[in-house]
Design an enzyme around this catalytic site. Structure first.
Site, PDB file in Angstrom:
ATOM      1  N   ASP A  47       0.831  -1.199   0.000  1.00  0.00           N
ATOM      2  CA  ASP A  47       0.000   0.000   0.000  1.00  0.00           C
ATOM      3  C   ASP A  47       0.871   1.257   0.000  1.00  0.00           C
ATOM      4  OD1 ASP A  47      -2.807   1.329   0.759  1.00  0.00           O
ATOM      5  OD2 ASP A  47      -1.301   2.162   2.109  1.00  0.00           O
TER       6      ASP A  47
ATOM      7  N   LYS B 168       1.537   4.401  -2.994  1.00  0.00           N
ATOM      8  CA  LYS B 168       1.466   5.832  -2.707  1.00  0.00           C
ATOM      9  C   LYS B 168       2.803   6.512  -2.983  1.00  0.00           C
ATOM     10  CE  LYS B 168      -2.039   4.932   0.823  1.00  0.00           C
ATOM     11  NZ  LYS B 168      -2.302   4.818   2.266  1.00  0.00           N
TER      12      LYS B 168
END
Length: 430
Positions: A203, A207
């Site tokens: 994750d 980003k």
């Protein structure tokens, strides 16, 4: 002059974030109208399970055919909060083909296919906004690609995953082990039943790819980001960190090389001094530290996940995109003019904290020091303690290239006096 004909919005996905977006659009309808200059109307909601009760949403708006919703001819903006690669990618492309601007919260898709999606939006003369894809409610994407557009960003370092920060914070503050802290995060709803995407850094890496592209005006894909999870971080690592006046965070670190010819992007656990602003970020909060040439050091802080925070970012984008629609204009698109290469992790230079299990006998420290010297890695401090023929040796280095440190560790493992390498952790933020 206020336009009376509403701008129509298709909501693709109605989970935790989507349902909150729909609620805010309804309860704040008058405010949104005043801020945009025209009414906004939720014209359809595409879902996979139409039988599920969705409080506050007119059942007549529910459909399982997202493609048909986008093709009906009267949609102005699509909000994509489905997540994942497909069908999200196809639906966003379909939206552009039918004159529909897009607001997305899909970090995985943008990290993998952002360049193609930006190209499709530009070709169609439409907007692609995605503030909610990084750091939840924290205004970060737009300040970096608009407010700092006239500056030169050299480094971005941040905590961009709330689940991992919660776990590490609990380990630090209570002395809990990794599994115990993960269990608490799961019980409180911070961690998914399968926490792999969070704790293994996937994750955060997605980003990081998005932020690196914006910061350095170059294309950085998910595959370009070095990723290391935090499942091996132990209570012993935190004890060592405290002795150094540090704590441990899972960090996304993006850097422009000193010569300006390349960039690096990485996600991994690291020790940071307690004096650094990121060290005080607690619980499930996110924070991103940006270093720009003219603006200096900036820190963005706030809730990084959850229905309401993420919906706030989505609605902010919706207002911006709708304003652009009324002005018959578009906002900033992709900026990748620098075309800088992404350097491999082996070229990254930083400090290291290495904990070794060694034999408790004379000459061990000299052997270990020799190995470091032979590989060009300078030692800053050493701490040794032993008992009953076994000992631990903690070495903190000066700044060294990752490749040099890897060679050092490989050589250390071959020494008869080294029983094992207990942990290796980078030291950042100094």
């Amino acid at each position: 002059m206020m336009r009376t004909r509403p701008l129509k919005v298709a909501l693709l996905g109605c989970g935790v974030v989507g349902s909150e977006v729909a609620r805010i659009m309804t309860t704040h309808a008058d405010d949104l109208t005043a801020r945009i200059g025209a009414p906004v109307e939720l014209a359809g909601v595409a879902v996979r399970r139409p039988s599920k009760v969705r409080e506050g949403i007119d059942p007549a708006l529910i459909t399982t055919d997202a493609t048909a919703l986008l093709k009906r001819g009267d949609i102005d903006v699509a909000i994509e909060v489905i997540g994942g690669i497909e069908p999200a990618r196809t639906l966003i492309t379909t939206a552009f083909e039918h004159g529909i601007s897009v607001v997305s919260a899909n970090k995985a898709l943008l990290a993998q296919d952002g360049a193609a999606l930006h190209a499709a939006a530009e070709q169609a003369g439409l907007d692609l906004y995605y503030e909610a894809a990084v750091a939840g409610a924290i205004p970060l994407v737009r300040p970096m690609r608009e407010s700092l557009a006239g500056d030169k960003i050299n480094r971005v370092m941040g905590i961009v995953n709330g689940t991992t920060n919660f776990i590490l914070d609990k380990m630090d503050s209570t002395g809990a082990g990794y599994q115990e802290a993960l269990d608490e995060a799961t019980a409180l709803g911070y961690a998914e039943a399968d926490p792999t995407a969070d704790v293994e850094g996937y994750d955060a890496a997605a980003k990081a790819a998005i932020l690196a592209g914006i910061a350095f005006h170059t294309r950085v894909r998910l595959d370009d980001v070095y990723r290391e999870g935090m499942t091996e971080v132990s209570a012993a690592d935190f004890a060592s960190a405290k002795r150094m006046g540090c704590t441990i965070k899972l960090l996304a670190i993006l850097e422009r090389a000193a010569d300006g010819r390349s960039v690096t992007a990485r996600v991994h656990p690291a020790m940071i001094p307690l004096s650094h602003p990121l060290a005080s970020v607690r619980e499930a909060y996110n924070a991103v530290f940006v270093e720009a040439e003219a603006a200096g050091r900036l820190m963005f802080y706030g809730p990084g996940a959850g229905g309401s925070p993420t919906a706030s970012a989505v609605l902010g984008d919706l207002v911006a995109v709708c304003r652009n629609k009324l002005a018959e204009a578009t906002g900033p698109g992709e900026s990748a003019y620098t075309q800088l290469p992404v350097s491999p992790m082996g070229e990254v230079v930083t400090r290291y904290h290495i904990s070794l299990d060694v034999a408790d006998k004379p000459g061990v420290l000299a052997q270990v020091a020799t190995v470091f010297s032979e590989h060009g890695v300078s030692i800053d401090t050493v701490r040794q303690q032993g008992k009953d023929g076994e000992a631990s040796l903690v070495v903190v280095t000066h700044r060294a290239a990752d490749a040099a440190l890897s060679g050092t560790v490989e050589a250390l493992r071959k020494l008869d006096t080294v029983r094992g390498v207990a942990s290796i952790m980078r030291v950042e933020g100094e």
